[in-house]
Design a protein around this motif. Structure first.
Motif, PDB file in Angstrom:
ATOM      1  N   ASP A 121     -12.384  -4.113   3.202  1.00 55.23           N
ATOM      2  CA  ASP A 121     -11.623  -3.245   2.323  1.00 55.23           C
ATOM      3  C   ASP A 121     -11.623  -1.798   2.940  1.00 55.23           C
ATOM      4  OD1 ASP A 121     -14.205  -1.830   2.098  1.00 55.23           O
ATOM      5  OD2 ASP A 121     -14.596  -2.818   0.017  1.00 55.23           O
ATOM      6  N   ASP A 122     -10.991  -0.852   2.045  1.00 54.15           N
ATOM      7  CA  ASP A 122     -10.632   0.381   2.756  1.00 54.15           C
ATOM      8  C   ASP A 122     -11.782   1.024   3.089  1.00 54.15           C
ATOM      9  OD1 ASP A 122      -7.938  -0.010   2.795  1.00 54.15           O
ATOM     10  OD2 ASP A 122      -7.563   1.696   1.120  1.00 54.15           O
TER      11      ASP A 122
ATOM     12  N   PHE B 273      -9.535   7.166   4.427  1.00 48.38           N
ATOM     13  CA  PHE B 273      -9.608   7.417   5.908  1.00 48.38           C
ATOM     14  C   PHE B 273     -10.031   8.627   6.157  1.00 48.38           C
ATOM     15  CE2 PHE B 273      -7.287   3.439   4.686  1.00 48.38           C
ATOM     16  CZ  PHE B 273      -7.840   2.568   5.457  1.00 48.38           C
TER      17      PHE B 273
ATOM     18  N   GLU C 245      -4.560   5.701  10.475  1.00 45.74           N
ATOM     19  CA  GLU C 245      -5.769   5.579   9.827  1.00 45.74           C
ATOM     20  C   GLU C 245      -7.153   5.862  10.796  1.00 45.74           C
ATOM     21  OE1 GLU C 245      -4.404   2.225   6.521  1.00 45.74           O
ATOM     22  OE2 GLU C 245      -5.473   1.901   8.386  1.00 45.74           O
TER      23      GLU C 245
ATOM     24  N   ALA D  92     -12.751   2.284   7.152  1.00 44.90           N
ATOM     25  CA  ALA D  92     -12.897   3.627   7.354  1.00 44.90           C
ATOM     26  C   ALA D  92     -14.181   3.677   8.174  1.00 44.90           C
ATOM     27  CB  ALA D  92     -12.866   4.487   6.101  1.00 44.90           C
TER      28      ALA D  92
ATOM     29  N   ARG E 193       0.796  -1.219   0.033  1.00 43.76           N
ATOM     30  CA  ARG E 193      -0.100  -0.124  -0.001  1.00 43.76           C
ATOM     31  C   ARG E 193       0.795   1.213   0.091  1.00 43.76           C
ATOM     32  NH1 ARG E 193      -4.735   0.733   4.338  1.00 43.76           N
ATOM     33  NH2 ARG E 193      -5.360  -0.956   3.081  1.00 43.76           N
TER      34      ARG E 193
END
Length: 427
Positions: free
Chosen positions: A315-316, A227, A344, A320, A49
């Motif tokens: 997943d992101d 994020f 994050e 978040a 990442r």
């Protein structure tokens, strides 16, 4: 005009075929960088990442560098950095031919390693020549994951992410440790400049291997654009899918491996008053780690009782939402070279309970609740304070947002590019 030549001109270019990806900028000399792309494939780790975010941030800033993704001694399509993970997978085949050639040789042991390194150097020289085109000069190799492939056509810059393989060998498979030990001496000879992701990691690496600290620059990581604070309505589908209540859980992020300290976290959670445990169960986001690691007894009991709920990989966008709507985020890791989940969580406005040790404390600054990661009672006290004191939780949320705003991938890219320029002898 060839794509490489056009990219070195005043306007720059993004190419869809094999070749450079550059940001538009002035015609001043820029480092020509072979950007090792191995970490961009397969399951996305923190290293992968970061490697992708740095590359993309470089490309968004005029004049920093000319990037050529390379793997297995071959230049890959310049559009690689913008492609989704599933589109990048076919390019992984580029690394196979030279490995197949080495495997076919009737060699063994040190002789086989030497032959493999010689073939790699030769293919990397060809990649460097192709990247440079008719302009001449020297290309630079950037390795995001510490141990570069053999390269002698210019300087090498490598990123040190942590020394967990020395400090917590139980967090790594034996074959990985053997591979590092085999290649590290060559890397220490080859690398011109190092980049560490925290002051903690830079100091530790210099001390461990007797390196001049001036050869190690620091370029911290940053939270991705995904994020951010997420409202209750937006997060509701994610929470519903995982059967979680808004502000009704403690989130822990990390693979199930010893240094993430999830066993002590579960033991700490078990020490909370019964009503508090019911109101805020542990939600565990992450994979199982390497080698099929089993949960320890405290974590196993918590999962059996429902006090801990494994969410698996998310997943992101999901992560978040989970960060933002947590009553608290707990990150009591025993060892980190940076601790990206800390950043994050803060970027999402989560109140954070974190280790007071290694780079975790450096990353969190004064924006979280530091605890002794070896003491379940201390972890429990930190959790209880955040869960029971709404004013404290609000202060931590605000402080975390301020702290996270101090980090950006744009600044990381500028720091890395400055190391490239220095290694390449450019002003």
């Amino acid at each position: 005009m060839p794509a490489a030549a056009a990219a070195r001109g005043g306007r720059g270019a993004r190419t869809g075929g094999t070749g450079p990806v550059t940001a538009a900028g002035p015609a001043a000399p820029r480092p020509v960088v072979l950007y090792a792309a191995e970490s961009l494939f397969g399951a996305r780790t923190g290293v992968g990442r970061a490697a992708l975010e740095v590359a993309r941030a470089v490309l968004r800033q005029p004049g920093l560098a000319e990037l050529h993704p390379v793997m297995g001694g071959r230049l890959l399509p310049g559009a690689l950095f913008d492609a989704p993970p599933e589109a990048r997978a076919p390019a992984a085949a580029a690394r196979r031919p030279w490995r197949d050639r080495v495997a076919a040789l009737p060699l063994a042991g040190a002789v086989a390693v030497s032959a493999a390194e010689a073939l790699t150097r030769r293919s990397m020289r060809r990649a460097a020549a192709a990247a440079l085109g008719a302009s001449g000069g020297r290309a630079l190799l950037h390795e995001p994951n510490m141990l570069p492939r053999p390269f002698d056509a210019g300087p090498t810059v490598s990123v040190v992410n942590d020394l967990s393989w020395r400090r917590h060998a139980d967090a790594h498979p034996a074959d990985r440790l053997a591979w590092i030990d085999r290649h590290l001496p060559r890397a220490l000879r080859q690398v011109s400049r190092w980049v560490a992701i925290s002051e903690f990691t830079a100091d530790e690496f210099a001390d461990e291997f007797g390196l001049d600290r001036a050869r190690i620059a620091v370029a911290t990581l940053a939270a991705g654009d995904a994020f951010r604070p997420v409202g209750a309505d937006e997060a509701a589908p994610v929470l519903a899918a995982h059967r979680l209540a808004d502000k009704g859980y403690v989130l822990a992020v990390g693979t199930l491996e010893p240094r993430k300290n999830l066993e002590r976290l579960a033991a700490a959670h078990a020490l909370l008053p019964a009503a508090l445990k019911r109101r805020a169960p542990l939600a565990l986001a992450g994979g199982i780690g390497w080698g099929g690691v089993e949960a320890g007894p405290a974590l196993a009991r918590a999962m059996a009782s429902g006090d801990a709920r494994p969410l698996g990989r998310v997943d992101d966008a999901e992560l978040a939402a989970l960060y933002a709507r947590a009553a608290a985020v707990a990150y009591p890791s025993l060892y980190e070279g940076f601790g990206l989940p800390v950043l994050e969580a803060m970027a999402c406005g989560a109140p954070l309970v974190h280790s007071a040790t290694t780079a975790v404390a450096e990353t969190a600054g004064a924006a979280g609740m530091p605890v002794d990661p070896l003491d379940p009672e201390a972890i429990a006290a930190g959790l209880a304070a955040v869960l029971e004191d709404a004013a404290l939780a609000a202060r931590l949320r605000a402080a975390g947002l301020e702290r996270a705003a101090e980090f950006s991938w744009a600044e990381t890219a500028r720091r890395v590019a400055a190391v490239w320029r220095d290694a390449a002898g450019l002003p």
